[in-house]
Scaffold this active site. Structure first.
Site, PDB file in Angstrom:
ATOM      1  N   SER A  49       0.877  -1.302   0.125  1.00  0.00           N
ATOM      2  CA  SER A  49       0.077   0.010  -0.013  1.00  0.00           C
ATOM      3  C   SER A  49       0.894   1.187  -0.045  1.00  0.00           C
ATOM      4  CB  SER A  49      -0.859  -0.134   1.297  1.00  0.00           C
ATOM      5  OG  SER A  49      -1.955   0.907   1.095  1.00  0.00           O
ATOM      6  N   ASP A  77     -10.260  -5.441  -2.991  1.00  0.00           N
ATOM      7  CA  ASP A  77      -9.523  -4.741  -2.240  1.00  0.00           C
ATOM      8  C   ASP A  77     -10.359  -3.369  -1.839  1.00  0.00           C
ATOM      9  OD1 ASP A  77      -7.727  -2.464  -1.556  1.00  0.00           O
ATOM     10  OD2 ASP A  77      -6.017  -3.554  -1.940  1.00  0.00           O
ATOM     11  N   HIS A  99      -7.479  -5.965   1.090  1.00  0.00           N
ATOM     12  CA  HIS A  99      -6.205  -5.409   1.360  1.00  0.00           C
ATOM     13  C   HIS A  99      -5.392  -5.652   2.577  1.00  0.00           C
ATOM     14  CE1 HIS A  99      -4.097  -1.557   0.046  1.00  0.00           C
ATOM     15  NE2 HIS A  99      -4.156  -0.953   1.513  1.00  0.00           N
TER      16      HIS A  99
HETATM   17  N1  LIG Z   1      -7.918   2.519   9.650  1.00  0.00           N
HETATM   18  C1  LIG Z   1      -7.855   2.683   8.208  1.00  0.00           C
HETATM   19  C2  LIG Z   1      -7.424   1.583   7.278  1.00  0.00           C
HETATM   20  C3  LIG Z   1      -6.079   1.508   7.592  1.00  0.00           C
HETATM   21  C4  LIG Z   1      -5.251   0.316   6.750  1.00  0.00           C
HETATM   22  O1  LIG Z   1      -5.891  -0.277   6.305  1.00  0.00           O
HETATM   23  N2  LIG Z   1      -3.957   0.298   6.751  1.00  0.00           N
HETATM   24  C5  LIG Z   1      -3.345  -0.598   6.158  1.00  0.00           C
HETATM   25  C6  LIG Z   1      -2.312  -0.071   4.988  1.00  0.00           C
HETATM   26  S1  LIG Z   1      -3.152   1.177   3.975  1.00  0.00           S
HETATM   27  C7  LIG Z   1      -2.134   1.674   2.895  1.00  0.00           C
HETATM   28  O2  LIG Z   1      -1.093   2.323   3.237  1.00  0.00           O
HETATM   29  C8  LIG Z   1      -2.607  -1.630   6.696  1.00  0.00           C
HETATM   30  O3  LIG Z   1      -1.752  -2.153   6.599  1.00  0.00           O
HETATM   31  N3  LIG Z   1      -2.928  -1.693   8.322  1.00  0.00           N
HETATM   32  C9  LIG Z   1      -2.279  -2.273   9.326  1.00  0.00           C
HETATM   33  C10 LIG Z   1      -2.759  -3.766   9.442  1.00  0.00           C
HETATM   34  O4  LIG Z   1      -2.093  -4.455  10.348  1.00  0.00           O
HETATM   35  O5  LIG Z   1      -3.536  -4.114   8.879  1.00  0.00           O
HETATM   36  C11 LIG Z   1      -9.420   2.671   7.883  1.00  0.00           C
HETATM   37  O6  LIG Z   1     -10.238   2.642   8.869  1.00  0.00           O
HETATM   38  O7  LIG Z   1      -9.934   2.656   6.940  1.00  0.00           O
END
Ligand SMILES: N[C@@H](CCC(=O)N[C@@H](CSC=O)C(=O)NCC(=O)O)C(=O)O
Length: 276
Positions: A146, A222, A254
């Site tokens: 991401s 995604d 995702h």
């Molecule tokens: N909190 C957000 C979503 C945040 C999210 O999905 N972060 C992803 C990376 S997104 C792009 O850079 C991530 O890797 N999160 C950490 C995990 O451990 O999953 C929302 O509510 O939309």
């Protein structure tokens, strides 16, 4: 540099370390996995750049990389995604400020004193790793997810001599045309869009590509597809005739379940490019 923890895993060592960063003007934490071979010789290094809201810890605990790194004899470094601390600027939104450094050097207040993730991951941290750990700094590859996929691709295309290969999971592929990019580049880099182009993997791919193999995986389910703009990068790869593969993986979202599923293939891809 201080050791926060070291745990034995798959006969190697998963370490977490903190150091005062001159570049970011604060303490920075990173994780480094060293495979069993590193006990007696230097090993190649794979970088994993994480996404929004992540620290060094998300991929370290959820991506399942250690087993493959141990089998292949490869170190893996997991940097943090931004400077942190009470004195470091932040924002209420999860996609700006701490946890959302976007791998750029900010030129705008209030971000510019600390938000220098480009220089950190391309300069200070590689030097620190090379000076303190048994890694072969002339054998590196890079991947990310991401926002970290965006970081991996832009770092690889702009520091091509450093990397044998680059891969990405669901990268933010065209930030200059996305709300995951325009908002952050305006805040960190200012209004002049000419300054943004060096941080857009689709534009870099169209302009000069990467002198080595590229692998991209993107889930078709995604939840952030419209923000990621994968089709722009796929088109740029085709227009460039880039040595590489862009795969849409049916039904994947995702989350780290997606990364864990395809991680073995990505690590084998990098091992091949690194002649392991
Ligand atoms: N909190 C957000 C979503 C945040 C999210 O999905 N972060 C992803 C990376 S997104 C792009 O850079 C991530 O890797 N999160 C950490 C995990 O451990 O999953 C929302 O509510 O939309």
């Amino acid at each position: 540099m201080k050791t926060l923890s070291e745990n034995r895993v798959f006969d190697g060592v998963q370490g977490v370390y903190v150091h005062p960063s001159v570049t970011c003007g604060c303490e920075m934490t990173f994780a480094l996995y060293l495979p069993p071979e590193a006990a007696h010789s230097k090993v190649p290094l794979l970088w994993y750049l994480s996404g929004l809201t992540c620290t060094h810890e998300n991929a370290m605990t959820k991506a399942g990389m250690q087993k493959y790194a141990a089998e292949l004899g490869m170190a893996v470094c997991f940097p943090d995604t931004s400077p942190r601390g009470a004195d470091v600027a932040d924002d209420k939104a999860f996609d700006l400020g701490q946890g959302a450094g976007f791998y750029v050097d900010a030129s705008q207040a209030p971000w510019d004193p600390h938000f220098r993730m480009w220089s950190y991951v391309t300069g200070e941290l590689p030097r620190l790793i090379g000076d303190h750990f048994p890694v072969e700094m002339d054998r590196q590859s890079i991947t990310g997810h991401s926002m970290g996929g965006h970081g991996a691709l832009t770092v690889a295309m702009r520091q091509a001599e450093r990397f044998a290969s680059v891969s990405a999971f669901a990268p933010i592929a065209n930030p200059v045309a996305s709300d995951w990019g325009r908002k952050q580049f305006t805040a960190y880099l200012g209004n002049d869009e000419a300054d943004w182009a060096a941080h857009d993997s689709s534009l870099l791919m169209r302009d000069h590509g990467f002198d080595g193999p590229v692998l991209i995986d993107q889930g078709t389910s995604d939840q952030f597809l419209d923000l990621l703009r994968p089709e722009t990068l796929a088109e740029a790869m085709a227009a460039r005739r880039q040595d590489g593969v862009f795969r849409f993986q049916k039904g994947y979202d995702h989350s780290y379940f997606f990364m864990a599923t395809f991680m073995e293939a990505h690590m084998a891809f990098h091992a091949d490019a690194l002649d392991l």
